[in-house]
Design a protein around this motif. Structure first.
Motif, PDB file in Angstrom:
ATOM      1  N   LYS A  93       0.815  -1.222   0.000  1.00 50.12           N
ATOM      2  CA  LYS A  93       0.000   0.000   0.000  1.00 50.12           C
ATOM      3  C   LYS A  93       0.848   1.272   0.000  1.00 50.12           C
ATOM      4  O   LYS A  93       0.636   2.191   0.788  1.00 50.12           O
ATOM      5  N   LEU A  94       1.805   1.271  -0.908  1.00 49.08           N
ATOM      6  CA  LEU A  94       2.657   2.455  -1.061  1.00 49.08           C
ATOM      7  C   LEU A  94       2.027   3.398  -2.080  1.00 49.08           C
ATOM      8  O   LEU A  94       1.463   2.969  -3.082  1.00 49.08           O
ATOM      9  N   VAL A  99       6.763   4.914  -4.461  1.00 43.92           N
ATOM     10  CA  VAL A  99       7.195   3.944  -5.479  1.00 43.92           C
ATOM     11  C   VAL A  99       8.153   4.614  -6.450  1.00 43.92           C
ATOM     12  O   VAL A  99       9.207   4.059  -6.799  1.00 43.92           O
ATOM     13  N   HIS A 100       7.821   5.817  -6.875  1.00 44.24           N
ATOM     14  CA  HIS A 100       8.682   6.551  -7.809  1.00 44.24           C
ATOM     15  C   HIS A 100      10.046   6.834  -7.177  1.00 44.24           C
ATOM     16  O   HIS A 100      11.082   6.686  -7.846  1.00 44.24           O
ATOM     17  N   GLU A 101      10.068   7.231  -5.908  1.00 42.98           N
ATOM     18  CA  GLU A 101      11.344   7.501  -5.224  1.00 42.98           C
ATOM     19  C   GLU A 101      12.216   6.250  -5.148  1.00 42.98           C
ATOM     20  O   GLU A 101      13.427   6.305  -5.382  1.00 42.98           O
ATOM     21  N   ILE A 102      11.608   5.128  -4.795  1.00 43.66           N
ATOM     22  CA  ILE A 102      12.373   3.865  -4.698  1.00 43.66           C
ATOM     23  C   ILE A 102      12.913   3.479  -6.074  1.00 43.66           C
ATOM     24  O   ILE A 102      14.074   3.088  -6.210  1.00 43.66           O
ATOM     25  N   GLU A 103      12.067   3.602  -7.107  1.00 42.61           N
ATOM     26  CA  GLU A 103      12.513   3.264  -8.476  1.00 42.61           C
ATOM     27  C   GLU A 103      13.663   4.170  -8.904  1.00 42.61           C
ATOM     28  O   GLU A 103      14.654   3.702  -9.484  1.00 42.61           O
ATOM     29  N   GLU A 104      13.556   5.451  -8.632  1.00 42.05           N
ATOM     30  CA  GLU A 104      14.615   6.398  -9.012  1.00 42.05           C
ATOM     31  C   GLU A 104      15.903   6.136  -8.238  1.00 42.05           C
ATOM     32  O   GLU A 104      17.004   6.251  -8.788  1.00 42.05           O
ATOM     33  N   SER A 105      15.791   5.752  -6.960  1.00 39.40           N
ATOM     34  CA  SER A 105      16.998   5.425  -6.188  1.00 39.40           C
ATOM     35  C   SER A 105      17.688   4.190  -6.766  1.00 39.40           C
ATOM     36  O   SER A 105      18.926   4.145  -6.855  1.00 39.40           O
ATOM     37  N   ALA A 139      10.529   4.092   3.304  1.00 39.71           N
ATOM     38  CA  ALA A 139       9.308   4.774   2.889  1.00 39.71           C
ATOM     39  C   ALA A 139       8.271   4.581   3.981  1.00 39.71           C
ATOM     40  O   ALA A 139       8.029   3.456   4.441  1.00 39.71           O
ATOM     41  N   HIS A 140       7.652   5.673   4.443  1.00 33.74           N
ATOM     42  CA  HIS A 140       6.616   5.638   5.490  1.00 33.74           C
ATOM     43  C   HIS A 140       7.113   4.958   6.766  1.00 33.74           C
ATOM     44  O   HIS A 140       6.443   4.083   7.331  1.00 33.74           O
ATOM     45  N   GLU A 141       8.302   5.314   7.172  1.00 33.64           N
ATOM     46  CA  GLU A 141       8.903   4.808   8.408  1.00 33.64           C
ATOM     47  C   GLU A 141       9.143   3.298   8.389  1.00 33.64           C
ATOM     48  O   GLU A 141       9.318   2.694   9.436  1.00 33.64           O
ATOM     49  N   ASP A 166      12.529  -5.260   5.069  1.00 32.83           N
ATOM     50  CA  ASP A 166      13.907  -5.481   5.495  1.00 32.83           C
ATOM     51  C   ASP A 166      13.891  -6.139   6.876  1.00 32.83           C
ATOM     52  O   ASP A 166      13.146  -5.737   7.743  1.00 32.83           O
ATOM     53  N   LYS A 167      14.710  -7.125   7.057  1.00 33.18           N
ATOM     54  CA  LYS A 167      14.733  -7.855   8.331  1.00 33.18           C
ATOM     55  C   LYS A 167      15.696  -7.267   9.298  1.00 33.18           C
ATOM     56  O   LYS A 167      16.698  -6.757   9.099  1.00 33.18           O
TER      57      LYS A 167
END
Length: 167
Positions: A93-94, A99-105, A139-141, A166-167
């Protein structure tokens, strides 16, 4: 017995002489016309043979040039664009901005592949995989990792990834 005089068959002799002379003249005319035709046809055939030879040589030159250009283009085939697509962002539920920020990173991490030869990029696919999968994104804490599902190497490098916590 008496030998006939030449004067009695004078009309026949004229007829036969006229036929012989006419046959000779018509044969000469036939030879002249036929010779002219054959000369024209042989000249036309010779010109066509020369044109065929020129066209064959030109065709060979074109084929060599096309083969050379194709080899150069194959060698010059480089990555011109990078696309990263997250497949399962709805599950977490992003919003589209995250999503755009993660893709660009992720794109920034592999930006060094731009303008590289596709073969070189393909050989370094393990490095690309480790680079993307070992990085965490926030993203979102929450912290996320990307898992590569598919990589397509062409002028556009397409990487399809899935999000994981992430674990």
């Amino acid at each position: 017995m008496r030998i006939p005089s030449y004067h009695q068959f004078q009309e026949w002799r004229r007829l036969l002489a006229g036929m012989a002379i006419g046959a000779l003249i018509s044969w000469l005319i036939f030879l002249f016309i036929f010779g002219e035709w054959m000369e024209d046809y042989s000249m036309e055939i010779k010109l066509q043979e020369e044109e065929i030879q020129d066209l064959k040589k030109e065709k060979e030159i074109w084929q060599e040039d096309v083969e050379k250009i194709n080899k150069e283009n194959e060698e010059k085939l480089t990555i011109q664009k990078i696309e990263v697509k997250i497949l399962n962002h709805e599950r977490y539920k992003l919003d589209s901005y995250s999503v755009h920020e993660i893709e660009e990173s992720a794109k920034e991490d592999i930006r060094t592949l731009l303008t590289q030869n596709i073969e070189t990029a393909f050989k370094s696919r393990d490095l690309i995989k480790r680079t993307i999968e070992n990085r965490t994104f926030k993203a979102h804490e929450k912290r996320y990792r990307l898992k590569i599902k598919e990589i397509v190497f062409y002028t556009t490098l397409t990487v399809q990834v899935e999000l994981q916590f992430d674990k």
